[in-house]
Design a protein around this motif. Structure first.
Motif, PDB file in Angstrom:
ATOM      1  N   TYR A 201       2.733  -1.567  -7.952  1.00  0.00           N
ATOM      2  CA  TYR A 201       4.026  -1.010  -7.609  1.00  0.00           C
ATOM      3  C   TYR A 201       4.577  -1.803  -6.427  1.00  0.00           C
ATOM      4  O   TYR A 201       4.040  -1.715  -5.322  1.00  0.00           O
ATOM      5  N   PRO A 202       5.608  -2.601  -6.642  1.00  0.00           N
ATOM      6  CA  PRO A 202       6.096  -3.462  -5.560  1.00  0.00           C
ATOM      7  C   PRO A 202       6.843  -2.672  -4.485  1.00  0.00           C
ATOM      8  O   PRO A 202       7.672  -1.811  -4.804  1.00  0.00           O
ATOM      9  N   ILE A 203       6.512  -2.957  -3.217  1.00  0.00           N
ATOM     10  CA  ILE A 203       7.188  -2.326  -2.095  1.00  0.00           C
ATOM     11  C   ILE A 203       7.318  -3.330  -0.954  1.00  0.00           C
ATOM     12  O   ILE A 203       6.630  -4.345  -0.930  1.00  0.00           O
ATOM     13  N   ILE A 204       8.179  -3.011  -0.002  1.00  0.00           N
ATOM     14  CA  ILE A 204       8.274  -3.765   1.241  1.00  0.00           C
ATOM     15  C   ILE A 204       7.847  -2.794   2.336  1.00  0.00           C
ATOM     16  O   ILE A 204       8.401  -1.699   2.450  1.00  0.00           O
ATOM     17  N   LEU A 205       6.855  -3.165   3.120  1.00  0.00           N
ATOM     18  CA  LEU A 205       6.314  -2.288   4.149  1.00  0.00           C
ATOM     19  C   LEU A 205       6.897  -2.614   5.516  1.00  0.00           C
ATOM     20  O   LEU A 205       7.026  -3.780   5.881  1.00  0.00           O
ATOM     21  N   ASN A 206       7.191  -1.582   6.284  1.00  0.00           N
ATOM     22  CA  ASN A 206       7.556  -1.729   7.675  1.00  0.00           C
ATOM     23  C   ASN A 206       6.259  -1.577   8.465  1.00  0.00           C
ATOM     24  O   ASN A 206       5.689  -0.491   8.526  1.00  0.00           O
ATOM     25  N   LEU A 207       5.788  -2.652   9.069  1.00  0.00           N
ATOM     26  CA  LEU A 207       4.512  -2.623   9.775  1.00  0.00           C
ATOM     27  C   LEU A 207       4.641  -2.284  11.256  1.00  0.00           C
ATOM     28  O   LEU A 207       3.645  -2.279  11.979  1.00  0.00           O
ATOM     29  N   ALA A 208       5.853  -1.989  11.711  1.00  0.00           N
ATOM     30  CA  ALA A 208       6.110  -1.795  13.143  1.00  0.00           C
ATOM     31  C   ALA A 208       5.151  -0.806  13.809  1.00  0.00           C
ATOM     32  O   ALA A 208       4.692  -1.051  14.917  1.00  0.00           O
ATOM     33  N   ASP A 209       4.840   0.285  13.168  1.00  0.00           N
ATOM     34  CA  ASP A 209       3.970   1.301  13.772  1.00  0.00           C
ATOM     35  C   ASP A 209       2.619   1.391  13.074  1.00  0.00           C
ATOM     36  O   ASP A 209       1.958   2.433  13.128  1.00  0.00           O
ATOM     37  N   LYS A 210       2.225   0.324  12.419  1.00  0.00           N
ATOM     38  CA  LYS A 210       0.965   0.325  11.684  1.00  0.00           C
ATOM     39  C   LYS A 210      -0.080  -0.507  12.421  1.00  0.00           C
ATOM     40  O   LYS A 210       0.230  -1.486  13.089  1.00  0.00           O
ATOM     41  N   ASN A 211      -1.324  -0.099  12.273  1.00  0.00           N
ATOM     42  CA  ASN A 211      -2.450  -0.860  12.814  1.00  0.00           C
ATOM     43  C   ASN A 211      -3.004  -1.729  11.693  1.00  0.00           C
ATOM     44  O   ASN A 211      -3.403  -1.217  10.647  1.00  0.00           O
TER      45      ASN A 211
END
Length: 152
Positions: free
Chosen positions: A5-15
């Protein structure tokens, strides 16, 4: 992977953790840094191409305690037993990418193009990264000419 399932992730608050410090890790780390995050890298040694001031470096072999709070874990080792251990120890809340085995991964990366108002990605669903890269370059040339876009 049976149901991508293709997505674009916002990694700003991710470890985000990268296990390994070699050539493959260097490429993954540079792309992570480009998103504006500071990944945690777990490896006894680091390639000279990895900028130490832009990562959190744990100078050690993989241990579960280092990734307990990570949301995303990317394994870039040439040791399948370590890669398997990371995947097996991950919780169902953690996404793991084993760069050496797409079947041991929750996700894999796409070949991407990014402009200020455009994000284009290409995937061969992990079957041929070199074909995806070639397709990306051909799309880049076409879009650049047609829409006068400069890509990062």
């Amino acid at each position: 992977m049976q149901s991508p399932y293709p997505i674009i992730l916002n990694l700003a608050d991710k470890n985000v953790a990268v296990i390994g410090g070699g050539k493959v890790a260097s490429r993954k780390i540079s792309k992570l840094i480009a998103t504006g995050i500071k990944p945690t890298v777990i490896s006894p040694i680091l390639s000279t191409k990895i900028p130490r001031n832009q990562i959190n470096w744990i100078k050690d072999k993989y241990q579960r305690k280092y990734v307990e709070e990570m949301d995303i874990i990317i394994t870039c080792t040439d040791d399948s037993s370590v890669n398997d251990q990371v995947k097996n120890e991950a919780t169902h809340f953690q996404l793991v990418n084993d760069t050496s085995d797409k079947n041991n991964s929750d996700f894999y990366n796409l070949a991407t193009l990014k402009a200020d108002d455009m994000f284009i990605s290409v995937s061969t669903i992990g079957k041929s990264p070199s074909v995806a890269k070639k397709m990306k370059n051909e799309i880049k040339e076409w879009v650049s000419k047609r829409f006068h876009k400069e890509f990062e």
